[in-house]
Design a protein around this motif. Structure first.
Motif, PDB file in Angstrom:
ATOM      1  N   MET A   1       0.802  -1.249  -0.219  1.00 41.01           N
ATOM      2  CA  MET A   1      -0.194   0.045  -0.095  1.00 41.01           C
ATOM      3  C   MET A   1       0.749   1.092   0.166  1.00 41.01           C
ATOM      4  O   MET A   1       1.874   1.291   0.725  1.00 41.01           O
ATOM      5  N   LYS A   2       0.532   2.198  -0.924  1.00 39.08           N
ATOM      6  CA  LYS A   2       1.375   3.498  -0.719  1.00 39.08           C
ATOM      7  C   LYS A   2       0.327   4.634   0.104  1.00 39.08           C
ATOM      8  O   LYS A   2      -0.829   4.537  -0.003  1.00 39.08           O
ATOM      9  N   VAL A   3       1.227   5.420   0.905  1.00 41.16           N
ATOM     10  CA  VAL A   3       0.533   6.189   1.762  1.00 41.16           C
ATOM     11  C   VAL A   3       0.831   7.634   1.200  1.00 41.16           C
ATOM     12  O   VAL A   3       1.914   7.879   1.001  1.00 41.16           O
ATOM     13  N   LEU A   4      -0.200   8.331   1.175  1.00 39.73           N
ATOM     14  CA  LEU A   4       0.162   9.813   0.665  1.00 39.73           C
ATOM     15  C   LEU A   4       0.076  10.815   1.873  1.00 39.73           C
ATOM     16  O   LEU A   4      -1.023  10.824   2.703  1.00 39.73           O
ATOM     17  N   GLN A 113      -2.325   7.119  -7.159  1.00 41.47           N
ATOM     18  CA  GLN A 113      -3.160   5.969  -6.667  1.00 41.47           C
ATOM     19  C   GLN A 113      -2.788   5.338  -5.222  1.00 41.47           C
ATOM     20  O   GLN A 113      -2.604   4.044  -4.930  1.00 41.47           O
ATOM     21  N   PRO A 114      -2.670   6.178  -4.192  1.00 40.14           N
ATOM     22  CA  PRO A 114      -2.500   5.723  -3.006  1.00 40.14           C
ATOM     23  C   PRO A 114      -3.558   4.825  -2.345  1.00 40.14           C
ATOM     24  O   PRO A 114      -4.752   4.982  -2.606  1.00 40.14           O
ATOM     25  N   GLY A 115      -3.471   4.078  -1.314  1.00 48.39           N
ATOM     26  CA  GLY A 115      -4.212   3.412  -0.729  1.00 48.39           C
ATOM     27  C   GLY A 115      -5.008   4.098   0.692  1.00 48.39           C
ATOM     28  O   GLY A 115      -5.966   3.839   1.095  1.00 48.39           O
ATOM     29  N   LEU A 116      -4.000   5.081   1.112  1.00 51.93           N
ATOM     30  CA  LEU A 116      -4.318   5.823   2.220  1.00 51.93           C
ATOM     31  C   LEU A 116      -3.662   7.106   2.030  1.00 51.93           C
ATOM     32  O   LEU A 116      -2.883   7.405   1.665  1.00 51.93           O
ATOM     33  N   VAL A 117      -4.707   8.257   2.680  1.00 52.56           N
ATOM     34  CA  VAL A 117      -4.060   9.724   2.584  1.00 52.56           C
ATOM     35  C   VAL A 117      -4.175   9.929   4.323  1.00 52.56           C
ATOM     36  O   VAL A 117      -5.207   9.967   4.895  1.00 52.56           O
ATOM     37  N   LEU A 118      -2.864  10.517   4.681  1.00 52.74           N
ATOM     38  CA  LEU A 118      -2.879  10.631   6.045  1.00 52.74           C
ATOM     39  C   LEU A 118      -2.674  12.207   6.170  1.00 52.74           C
ATOM     40  O   LEU A 118      -1.650  12.796   5.653  1.00 52.74           O
ATOM     41  N   CYS A 119      -3.786  13.005   6.856  1.00 53.83           N
ATOM     42  CA  CYS A 119      -3.362  14.466   6.855  1.00 53.83           C
ATOM     43  C   CYS A 119      -3.399  15.007   8.521  1.00 53.83           C
ATOM     44  O   CYS A 119      -3.992  14.329   9.052  1.00 53.83           O
ATOM     45  N   VAL A 172     -13.581   1.979   8.736  1.00 52.39           N
ATOM     46  CA  VAL A 172     -13.842   2.569   7.482  1.00 52.39           C
ATOM     47  C   VAL A 172     -12.947   1.717   6.172  1.00 52.39           C
ATOM     48  O   VAL A 172     -12.262   0.978   6.662  1.00 52.39           O
ATOM     49  N   THR A 173     -13.600   1.626   5.017  1.00 51.74           N
ATOM     50  CA  THR A 173     -13.267   0.764   4.014  1.00 51.74           C
ATOM     51  C   THR A 173     -12.079   1.622   3.231  1.00 51.74           C
ATOM     52  O   THR A 173     -12.190   2.951   3.271  1.00 51.74           O
ATOM     53  N   MET A 174     -10.908   0.955   2.659  1.00 52.46           N
ATOM     54  CA  MET A 174     -10.117   1.362   2.244  1.00 52.46           C
ATOM     55  C   MET A 174     -10.076   1.627   0.798  1.00 52.46           C
ATOM     56  O   MET A 174     -11.158   0.647   0.180  1.00 52.46           O
ATOM     57  N   PRO A 175     -10.023   2.415  -0.020  1.00 52.69           N
ATOM     58  CA  PRO A 175      -9.087   3.721   0.414  1.00 52.69           C
ATOM     59  C   PRO A 175      -9.602   4.510   1.107  1.00 52.69           C
ATOM     60  O   PRO A 175     -10.900   4.669   0.929  1.00 52.69           O
TER      61      PRO A 175
END
Length: 253
Positions: A1-4, A113-119, A172-175
């Motif tokens: 998984m890629k994380v942005l 196309q990340p699987g997760l965005v962490l802000c 919550v479902t990914m992404p």
């Protein structure tokens, strides 16, 4: 998984903010700038997910002036793998509005196309607390805000949220888009070797035009003012005088 992980350059939290004499905004001349503290927490969480084997790549993104390179290098030194800088302003006093930031981040997400965005839940300079929510809406993804605990469970994320009544745990479902709160973790310090290595890591420079996004401001700052000076307290002789002052002067009884 890629994380942005989006990161913002703000006035360092240890610096006392000064308002310009003409009230047109905050004085940024010769002021120490650093990564938004909530974004540091998001970067740290992404690194911990990678260390736990739940993420393969961490991409840091910053939108603003060229000086944001320093902020991205900090993220790279902490442990991000590569970075993207979107130069959307020439003047450090021009803050990009949350909707424009969300639109640019959506374009980056579509490309990466990340699987997760962490802000970070909000930036400490304008306290908008809107970008993560707007990004989730534009993407049509699930979102979890004010996260104090995050755990990836297969194709879902279990998030404990800080709410007015205490703590709320949701799945919550990914992404998904997750905005992090203060108590999620304590960010690490970048070591000197990692700071040196960060200089060689990939940092791509883009513009809003590359993504077809208009960042023209929709809001106008009318005036900026210092908070009102706190009034001095008074001493009272007894409870009766206290009640009288609360009733007659403060008007709270």
């Amino acid at each position: 998984m890629k994380v942005l992980v989006p990161v913002k350059r703000v006035i360092d939290y240890n610096v006392k903010v000064r308002v310009k004499a003409d009230g047109s905004g905050v004085d940024l001349a010769n002021v120490k700038m650093s990564m938004n503290p909530f974004d540091e927490i998001a970067v740290e969480q992404a690194i911990r997910l990678k260390e736990a084997g739940k993420a393969e790549e961490i991409v840091a993104v910053s939108i603003g002036v060229k000086q944001n390179q320093e902020t991205l290098r900090t993220a790279l030194a902490m442990g991000a793998d590569r970075a993207i800088l979107i130069v959307a302003a020439e003047d450090v006093h021009n803050d990009i509005e949350p909707l424009a930031v969300a639109k640019l981040l959506k374009a980056v997400v579509d490309e990466e196309q990340p699987g997760l965005v962490l802000c970070g839940k909000q930036a400490i300079d304008n306290d908008m607390n809107a970008t993560g929510q707007m990004l989730g809406a534009l993407l049509g993804w699930s979102q979890a805000t004010f996260a104090s605990e995050v755990d990836i469970d297969g194709d879902s994320a279990v998030v404990t949220r800080e709410v007015d009544g205490g703590l709320q745990t949701i799945k919550v479902t990914m992404p998904t888009v997750i905005t992090v709160d203060l108590r999620l973790n304590e960010p690490r310090y970048a070591s000197l070797p990692n700071i040196m290595k960060a200089k060689k890591k990939q940092l791509d420079e883009k513009t809003p035009a590359d993504y077809g996004v208009d960042v023209t401001p929709r809001l106008t700052v009318q005036e900026t003012a210092e908070p009102a000076t706190r009034a001095a307290g008074v001493k009272v002789a007894d409870v009766a005088e206290l009640i009288a002052k609360l009733k007659d002067e403060a008007g709270v009884l």
